[in-house]
Design a protein around this motif. Structure first.
Motif, mmCIF file in Angstrom:
data_model
loop_
_atom_site.group_PDB
_atom_site.id
_atom_site.type_symbol
_atom_site.label_atom_id
_atom_site.label_comp_id
_atom_site.label_asym_id
_atom_site.label_seq_id
_atom_site.Cartn_x
_atom_site.Cartn_y
_atom_site.Cartn_z
ATOM 1 N N ILE A 161 0.656 -1.104 0.055
ATOM 2 C CA ILE A 161 -0.124 -0.024 -0.047
ATOM 3 C C ILE A 161 0.795 1.290 -0.049
ATOM 4 N N PRO A 162 0.839 2.107 -0.932
ATOM 5 C CA PRO A 162 1.581 3.473 -0.928
ATOM 6 C C PRO A 162 1.187 4.147 0.146
ATOM 7 N N VAL A 163 2.034 4.752 0.872
ATOM 8 C CA VAL A 163 2.089 5.760 1.892
ATOM 9 C C VAL A 163 1.812 7.225 1.643
ATOM 10 N N THR A 164 0.790 7.751 1.521
ATOM 11 C CA THR A 164 0.658 9.226 1.122
ATOM 12 C C THR A 164 0.237 9.942 2.528
ATOM 13 N N LEU A 188 -5.645 5.260 7.235
ATOM 14 C CA LEU A 188 -4.837 6.612 6.833
ATOM 15 C C LEU A 188 -4.675 6.204 5.200
ATOM 16 N N GLU A 189 -4.119 5.110 4.700
ATOM 17 C CA GLU A 189 -3.626 5.257 3.388
ATOM 18 C C GLU A 189 -4.766 4.641 2.319
ATOM 19 N N ASP A 190 -5.285 5.642 1.682
ATOM 20 C CA ASP A 190 -6.255 5.174 0.713
ATOM 21 C C ASP A 190 -5.839 4.952 -0.618
ATOM 22 N N ARG A 191 -4.631 4.793 -0.953
ATOM 23 C CA ARG A 191 -4.065 4.632 -2.216
ATOM 24 C C ARG A 191 -4.390 5.832 -3.364
ATOM 25 N N LEU A 192 -4.758 6.778 -2.987
ATOM 26 C CA LEU A 192 -4.848 7.868 -3.667
ATOM 27 C C LEU A 192 -3.486 8.806 -3.568
ATOM 28 N N ASP A 193 -3.429 9.293 -5.012
ATOM 29 C CA ASP A 193 -2.233 10.069 -4.982
ATOM 30 C C ASP A 193 -2.843 11.528 -4.804
#
Length: 272
Positions: A103-106, A133-138
């Motif tokens: 999962i990407p951390v944004t 917290l991490e929604d995979r959105l950029d």
């Protein structure tokens, strides 16, 4: 003429070219500029709606997963602290079987390997997961949608204001008619602090002068700067004026919206 006299001299009925060709028709054309500005504003509002709809479509999967996904406790297997693209690898239980997702951390949060957190996964596709917290959105993409949408909305507002101003200019010119003049366009070059739109230096046939400033419009006057003392006709008064430039050929005169900056009275002329 009252206040109009501060900007326009008295009409000279004897001047053979004291008015543009078919002056009534030139006045009747002015509302068309307002209708065009209104049409542009409506198109921009539709475009802004499309941009924000695109934002909703982009963010919907992450929100839907948060709402409809299965919430379980997961474990951080590793945390990639790369400055450009941070990510975490998590494990979690999927109906008694181990599931894994990267999962990407944004959010900017720092994770500890071995730590626990809530994982939400798609029951139809367990490999598709997010955390609270991490929604995979950029965030950069979302910001781009917002910037573009607000930019388009701003221009829609400018176009709406232009439509209203053309309506006021039409009423003002309908009241005053046209006055022949020689107009010199003085652009604001070179670019400097406090940059403004071009100045229009007007000299009427009675020798009086006034200084106008072009309003923000797609009917700009900057490209006319190279020829001073252009034949023109001026109508309206104060904040609602129009300069109608003669093109010297078979084309219709070119209308430029303007507002008064220095009146004839302030130029030291006696106003009748």
């Amino acid at each position: 003429m009252g206040e109009d006299a501060a900007w326009l001299p008295e009409e000279d009925e004897t001047a053979p070219d004291g008015a543009p060709p078919d002056p009534a028709a030139q006045i009747a054309r002015l509302p068309g500029y307002g209708r065009r500005a209104l049409a542009i504003a409506l198109l921009l509002l539709v475009a802004a709606g499309g941009v924000f709809a695109g934002l909703v479509v982009y963010e919907y999967p992450a929100r839907a997963l948060l709402r409809d996904g299965v919430h379980v406790t997961g474990k951080v297997l590793w945390f990639d602290d790369h400055p450009r693209e941070q990510a975490i690898r998590v494990s979690y239980d999927v109906r008694g079987e181990p599931g894994y997702a990267t999962i990407p951390v944004t959010s900017g949060r720092r994770y500890i390997v071995g730590g626990t957190l809530t994982v939400i996964y798609d029951p139809a596709n367990p490999g598709r997961a997010r955390t609270l917290l991490e929604d995979r959105l950029d965030g950069r993409v979302s910001a781009l949608f917002w910037i573009l949408g607000l930019f388009v909305l701003t221009f829609a507002g400018v176009s709406l204001a232009a439509a209203l101003r053309w309506r006021r200019r039409h009423a003002a010119v309908l009241r005053t008619g046209w006055r022949p003049a020689s107009v010199t366009v003085r652009p604001d070059y070179p670019v400097r602090r406090g940059r403004h739109l071009p100045d229009l230096l007007v000299e009427y046939r009675d020798g009086s002068r006034a200084e106008l400033r072009a309003s923000m419009s797609c009917h700009g006057s900057t490209y006319l700067w190279h020829r001073p003392a252009r034949p023109a006709w001026v109508g309206g008064a104060g904040p609602d004026m129009v300069v109608l430039f003669s093109r010297g050929d078979l084309r219709r005169p070119y209308a430029v919206p303007a507002f008064g900056r220095t009146s004839r009275t302030e130029m030291g002329r006696r106003v009748p």
